[in-house]
Design a protein around this motif. Structure first.
Motif, short mmCIF file in Angstrom:
data_model
loop_
_atom_site.label_atom_id
_atom_site.label_comp_id
_atom_site.label_asym_id
_atom_site.label_seq_id
_atom_site.Cartn_x
_atom_site.Cartn_y
_atom_site.Cartn_z
N PRO A 60 6.71 10.78 2.25
CA PRO A 60 6.58 9.00 2.68
C PRO A 60 7.85 8.17 1.69
N ASP A 61 7.53 7.15 2.58
CA ASP A 61 9.04 6.28 2.49
C ASP A 61 8.82 5.08 1.98
N SER A 62 9.30 3.94 1.65
CA SER A 62 8.93 2.37 1.22
C SER A 62 7.71 1.92 1.26
N SER A 63 7.34 2.52 3.17
CA SER A 63 6.71 1.54 3.81
C SER A 63 5.44 2.56 4.15
N THR A 64 5.43 3.82 3.84
CA THR A 64 4.05 4.47 4.59
C THR A 64 2.93 4.07 3.61
N LYS A 65 2.65 3.83 1.55
CA LYS A 65 1.64 2.69 1.58
C LYS A 65 1.22 1.27 1.82
N THR A 66 2.16 0.70 2.71
CA THR A 66 1.93 -0.72 3.66
C THR A 66 1.80 -1.17 5.14
N ASN A 67 1.71 -0.32 5.84
CA ASN A 67 1.83 0.29 7.06
C ASN A 67 -0.02 0.00 7.92
N LEU A 68 -0.65 0.32 6.95
CA LEU A 68 -2.02 0.13 7.65
C LEU A 68 -2.17 -0.88 7.52
N SER A 69 -2.17 -1.65 6.05
CA SER A 69 -2.77 -3.09 5.77
C SER A 69 -2.08 -3.90 6.87
N ALA A 70 -0.36 -3.88 7.10
CA ALA A 70 0.58 -4.73 8.37
C ALA A 70 -0.10 -4.56 9.41
N LEU A 71 -0.67 -3.43 9.77
CA LEU A 71 -0.93 -2.95 11.09
C LEU A 71 -2.30 -3.98 11.23
N SER A 72 -3.06 -3.53 10.58
CA SER A 72 -5.12 -3.76 10.07
C SER A 72 -4.37 -6.07 10.14
N SER A 73 -3.41 -6.43 10.36
CA SER A 73 -3.47 -8.22 10.40
C SER A 73 -3.52 -8.37 12.08
N HIS A 74 -3.38 -6.72 13.46
CA HIS A 74 -3.09 -6.73 14.47
C HIS A 74 -3.77 -5.98 15.32
N ILE A 75 -4.58 -4.99 14.47
CA ILE A 75 -5.39 -3.69 15.21
C ILE A 75 -7.08 -3.70 14.62
N ASP A 76 -8.14 -4.44 15.16
CA ASP A 76 -8.90 -4.21 14.68
C ASP A 76 -9.42 -2.51 13.24
N PRO A 77 -9.28 -2.65 12.53
CA PRO A 77 -8.90 -2.11 10.87
C PRO A 77 -10.07 -0.53 11.06
N ASN A 78 -11.41 -0.97 11.65
CA ASN A 78 -11.47 0.21 12.19
C ASN A 78 -11.25 0.61 12.78
N ARG A 79 -10.24 1.12 13.40
CA ARG A 79 -9.64 1.54 14.95
C ARG A 79 -8.16 2.09 13.98
N ILE A 80 -8.09 2.32 13.13
CA ILE A 80 -6.76 2.44 12.16
C ILE A 80 -6.82 3.77 11.01
N HIS A 81 -6.47 4.79 11.76
CA HIS A 81 -7.04 6.11 10.31
C HIS A 81 -5.26 6.46 9.89
N ARG A 82 -5.61 7.03 8.67
CA ARG A 82 -4.60 7.53 8.29
C ARG A 82 -4.79 9.06 7.66
N LEU A 83 -3.88 9.76 8.49
CA LEU A 83 -4.07 11.53 7.86
C LEU A 83 -2.88 11.99 7.03
N PRO A 84 -3.35 12.30 5.84
CA PRO A 84 -2.75 12.81 4.32
C PRO A 84 -1.53 13.60 5.68
N TRP A 85 -0.22 14.23 4.99
CA TRP A 85 0.15 15.53 5.06
C TRP A 85 -0.13 16.99 4.83
N LEU A 86 -0.59 17.24 5.64
CA LEU A 86 -0.51 18.23 5.45
C LEU A 86 0.53 20.19 5.09
#
Length: 107
Positions: A60-86
């Protein structure tokens, strides 16, 4: 906007088949721009059903933890899903984080 034939792109294929798009992006620096550009290129009717999947990376880089919340202000957060590294061997048995993520995605 991948061309599939004369005057026919993936966007038209998505529209004509009434597909539910799954936009998959690496959860790293630059994903906000990438995801928003793809999202806006989707036909409006398909965009209402689309899902955005942020795939974590092995490092992960410095943006990994905040990308989801940043995108949630532009895209419905119910449509965003984060999958872990396998990592290798995670599939047997599947870990609970992955099971939870896939359950949300398939709703």
């Amino acid at each position: 906007l991948t061309p599939l034939g004369p005057d026919y792109t993936a966007r038209e294929l998505i529209r004509d088949t009434r597909a539910t798009p799954l936009v998959v992006c690496s959860n790293r620096l630059g994903v906000i721009n990438q995801a928003r550009l793809v999202w806006e290129a989707l036909p409006a009717a398909n965009r209402r059903r689309a899902r955005l999947i942020l795939m974590d990376t092995p490092k992960p880089d410095s943006s990994t933890k905040t990308n989801l919340s940043a995108l949630s202000s532009h895209i419905d957060p119910n449509r965003i899903h984060r999958l872990p590294w396998l990592s290798q061997g995670v599939w047997a048995p599947m870990n609970q984080e992955l099971i939870n993520s896939l359950s949300q995605l398939l709703r």
